[in-house]
Design a protein around this motif. Structure first.
Motif, PDB file in Angstrom:
ATOM      1  N   THR A 163       1.063  -0.625  -0.238  1.00 32.98           N
ATOM      2  CA  THR A 163       0.174   0.048   0.163  1.00 32.98           C
ATOM      3  C   THR A 163       0.904   1.551  -0.373  1.00 32.98           C
ATOM      4  O   THR A 163       2.158   1.247   0.738  1.00 32.98           O
ATOM      5  CB  THR A 163      -0.867   0.639   1.525  1.00 32.98           C
ATOM      6  OG1 THR A 163      -1.517  -1.149   1.009  1.00 32.98           O
ATOM      7  CG2 THR A 163      -1.970   1.620   1.047  1.00 32.98           C
ATOM      8  N   VAL A 164       0.389   2.497  -0.531  1.00 38.40           N
ATOM      9  CA  VAL A 164       0.828   3.761  -1.126  1.00 38.40           C
ATOM     10  C   VAL A 164       0.247   4.683  -0.172  1.00 38.40           C
ATOM     11  O   VAL A 164      -1.696   3.793  -0.208  1.00 38.40           O
ATOM     12  CB  VAL A 164       1.668   4.342  -2.184  1.00 38.40           C
ATOM     13  CG1 VAL A 164       0.487   4.151  -3.239  1.00 38.40           C
ATOM     14  CG2 VAL A 164       2.654   5.995  -2.025  1.00 38.40           C
ATOM     15  N   TYR A 165       0.435   5.574   0.599  1.00 40.03           N
ATOM     16  CA  TYR A 165      -0.342   6.173   1.534  1.00 40.03           C
ATOM     17  C   TYR A 165      -0.219   7.356   0.584  1.00 40.03           C
ATOM     18  O   TYR A 165       1.315   7.926   0.256  1.00 40.03           O
ATOM     19  CB  TYR A 165      -0.408   6.292   2.136  1.00 40.03           C
ATOM     20  CG  TYR A 165      -0.288   5.165   3.480  1.00 40.03           C
ATOM     21  CD1 TYR A 165       0.757   4.331   3.592  1.00 40.03           C
ATOM     22  CD2 TYR A 165      -1.897   4.182   3.406  1.00 40.03           C
ATOM     23  CE1 TYR A 165      -0.256   3.258   4.299  1.00 40.03           C
ATOM     24  CE2 TYR A 165      -2.004   3.493   3.566  1.00 40.03           C
ATOM     25  CZ  TYR A 165      -1.378   2.929   4.457  1.00 40.03           C
ATOM     26  OH  TYR A 165      -0.836   1.486   4.543  1.00 40.03           O
ATOM     27  N   LEU A 166      -0.781   8.704   0.886  1.00 46.77           N
ATOM     28  CA  LEU A 166      -1.019   9.723   0.543  1.00 46.77           C
ATOM     29  C   LEU A 166      -1.506  11.006   1.393  1.00 46.77           C
ATOM     30  O   LEU A 166      -3.092  11.318   1.560  1.00 46.77           O
ATOM     31  CB  LEU A 166      -1.316  10.555  -0.727  1.00 46.77           C
ATOM     32  CG  LEU A 166      -1.709  12.266  -1.412  1.00 46.77           C
ATOM     33  CD1 LEU A 166       0.293  12.346  -1.399  1.00 46.77           C
ATOM     34  CD2 LEU A 166      -1.689  12.275  -3.073  1.00 46.77           C
ATOM     35  N   GLN A 167      -0.811  11.360   2.567  1.00 45.01           N
ATOM     36  CA  GLN A 167      -1.786  11.767   3.491  1.00 45.01           C
ATOM     37  C   GLN A 167      -1.581  13.558   2.844  1.00 45.01           C
ATOM     38  O   GLN A 167      -0.519  13.962   2.735  1.00 45.01           O
ATOM     39  CB  GLN A 167      -0.791  12.194   5.077  1.00 45.01           C
ATOM     40  CG  GLN A 167      -1.248  13.021   6.006  1.00 45.01           C
ATOM     41  CD  GLN A 167      -2.865  12.704   6.642  1.00 45.01           C
ATOM     42  OE1 GLN A 167      -2.378  11.393   6.617  1.00 45.01           O
ATOM     43  NE2 GLN A 167      -3.034  13.501   6.685  1.00 45.01           N
ATOM     44  N   MET A 168      -2.183  14.315   2.952  1.00 46.38           N
ATOM     45  CA  MET A 168      -2.663  15.668   2.344  1.00 46.38           C
ATOM     46  C   MET A 168      -3.199  16.420   3.837  1.00 46.38           C
ATOM     47  O   MET A 168      -4.337  16.222   4.432  1.00 46.38           O
ATOM     48  CB  MET A 168      -3.745  15.749   0.980  1.00 46.38           C
ATOM     49  CG  MET A 168      -3.582  14.432   0.411  1.00 46.38           C
ATOM     50  SD  MET A 168      -5.139  14.780  -0.858  1.00 46.38           S
ATOM     51  CE  MET A 168      -5.669  14.072  -0.410  1.00 46.38           C
ATOM     52  N   ASN A 169      -2.855  17.907   4.045  1.00 45.38           N
ATOM     53  CA  ASN A 169      -2.543  18.242   5.522  1.00 45.38           C
ATOM     54  C   ASN A 169      -2.975  19.934   4.018  1.00 45.38           C
ATOM     55  O   ASN A 169      -2.139  19.894   3.324  1.00 45.38           O
ATOM     56  CB  ASN A 169      -1.705  18.720   6.045  1.00 45.38           C
ATOM     57  CG  ASN A 169      -1.914  16.971   6.817  1.00 45.38           C
ATOM     58  OD1 ASN A 169      -2.460  16.803   7.333  1.00 45.38           O
ATOM     59  ND2 ASN A 169      -0.767  17.058   7.199  1.00 45.38           N
ATOM     60  N   ASN A 170      -4.039  20.577   5.297  1.00 45.92           N
ATOM     61  CA  ASN A 170      -4.123  21.873   4.982  1.00 45.92           C
ATOM     62  C   ASN A 170      -4.701  21.878   3.777  1.00 45.92           C
ATOM     63  O   ASN A 170      -4.184  22.996   2.531  1.00 45.92           O
ATOM     64  CB  ASN A 170      -2.783  22.540   5.077  1.00 45.92           C
ATOM     65  CG  ASN A 170      -3.463  24.265   4.799  1.00 45.92           C
ATOM     66  OD1 ASN A 170      -4.320  25.509   4.812  1.00 45.92           O
ATOM     67  ND2 ASN A 170      -1.874  24.796   4.830  1.00 45.92           N
ATOM     68  N   LEU A 171      -5.438  21.320   2.905  1.00 47.54           N
ATOM     69  CA  LEU A 171      -6.253  21.423   1.426  1.00 47.54           C
ATOM     70  C   LEU A 171      -7.042  22.704   1.096  1.00 47.54           C
ATOM     71  O   LEU A 171      -7.861  23.363   2.263  1.00 47.54           O
ATOM     72  CB  LEU A 171      -7.115  20.015   1.290  1.00 47.54           C
ATOM     73  CG  LEU A 171      -6.485  18.991   1.531  1.00 47.54           C
ATOM     74  CD1 LEU A 171      -8.219  17.794   1.895  1.00 47.54           C
ATOM     75  CD2 LEU A 171      -6.502  18.893   0.002  1.00 47.54           C
ATOM     76  N   LYS A 172      -6.454  22.413   0.152  1.00 46.30           N
ATOM     77  CA  LYS A 172      -7.583  24.018  -0.415  1.00 46.30           C
ATOM     78  C   LYS A 172      -7.857  23.619  -1.743  1.00 46.30           C
ATOM     79  O   LYS A 172      -7.827  22.549  -2.304  1.00 46.30           O
ATOM     80  CB  LYS A 172      -6.627  25.210  -1.220  1.00 46.30           C
ATOM     81  CG  LYS A 172      -4.296  25.173  -0.663  1.00 46.30           C
ATOM     82  CD  LYS A 172      -3.845  26.400  -0.865  1.00 46.30           C
ATOM     83  CE  LYS A 172      -2.779  25.927  -0.321  1.00 46.30           C
ATOM     84  NZ  LYS A 172      -1.437  26.874  -0.294  1.00 46.30           N
TER      85      LYS A 172
END
Length: 121
Positions: free
Chosen positions: A77-86
Motif C-alpha cells: 500500500t502507498v499513502y498520500l497524507q494531505m493536510n491544509n487542503l485548498k
C-alpha cells in the motif's frame, strides 16, 4: 499490478484527507509509486512519487510541505497524507506504478481507477 485507490471525499479548506492505494502482486516493493491528479478541463499532473525504499520522494511545488507520500511494502500500500487542503486541490487523484522516479505520467505503467477529492471554500 492492479491498483485500487481509496480515501477521497469532501472536506473543507484547511482540512485533511489520507488517500490509500492498495496493490496486488508480489512485486509491489520493486515499483516506484506515484500520485497524480486531474481537475476538470485540465491535464493530469504529478503530485508526488516514492521509490521502493522511501528515500526518494519528490513532490510537486504546489503540494510540498502540505502532502506526504509514504508506503508500506508489507501491506502493498502507498499513502498520500494531505493536510491544509485548498480548493485548488480539488481533482480526481490517481495512483500509478512505474520503474523510474519521474514526474511524467507517460512513464508509469499501471494506474488505479482514481478517487475524487473535493475541497470546499
Amino acid at each position: 499490478v492492479q491498483l485500487q485507490a481509496s480515501g477521497g471525499g469532501l472536506v473543507q479548506a484547511g482540512g485533511s484527507l489520507r488517500l490509500s492505494c492498495a496493490a496486488s502482486g508480489r512485486t509491489f516493493s520493486s515499483y516506484v509509486m506515484g500520485w497524480f491528479r486531474q481537475a476538470p478541463g485540465k491535464e493530469r499532473e504529478f503530485v508526488a512519487a516514492i521509490n521502493w525504499s522511501g528515500f526518494s520522494t519528490p513532490y510537486a511545488y504546489s503540494v510540498k510541505g502540505r502532502f506526504t507520500i509514504s508506503r508500506d511494502n508489507a501491506k502493498n500500500t502507498v499513502y498520500l497524507q494531505m493536510n491544509n487542503l485548498k480548493p485548488e486541490d480539488t481533482a480526481v487523484y490517481y495512483c500509478a506504478a512505474g520503474i523510474v522516479v519521474t514526474t511524467g505520467p507517460g512513464d508509469y505503467d499501471y494506474w488505479g481507477q482514481g478517487t475524487q477529492v473535493t475541497v470546499s471554500s
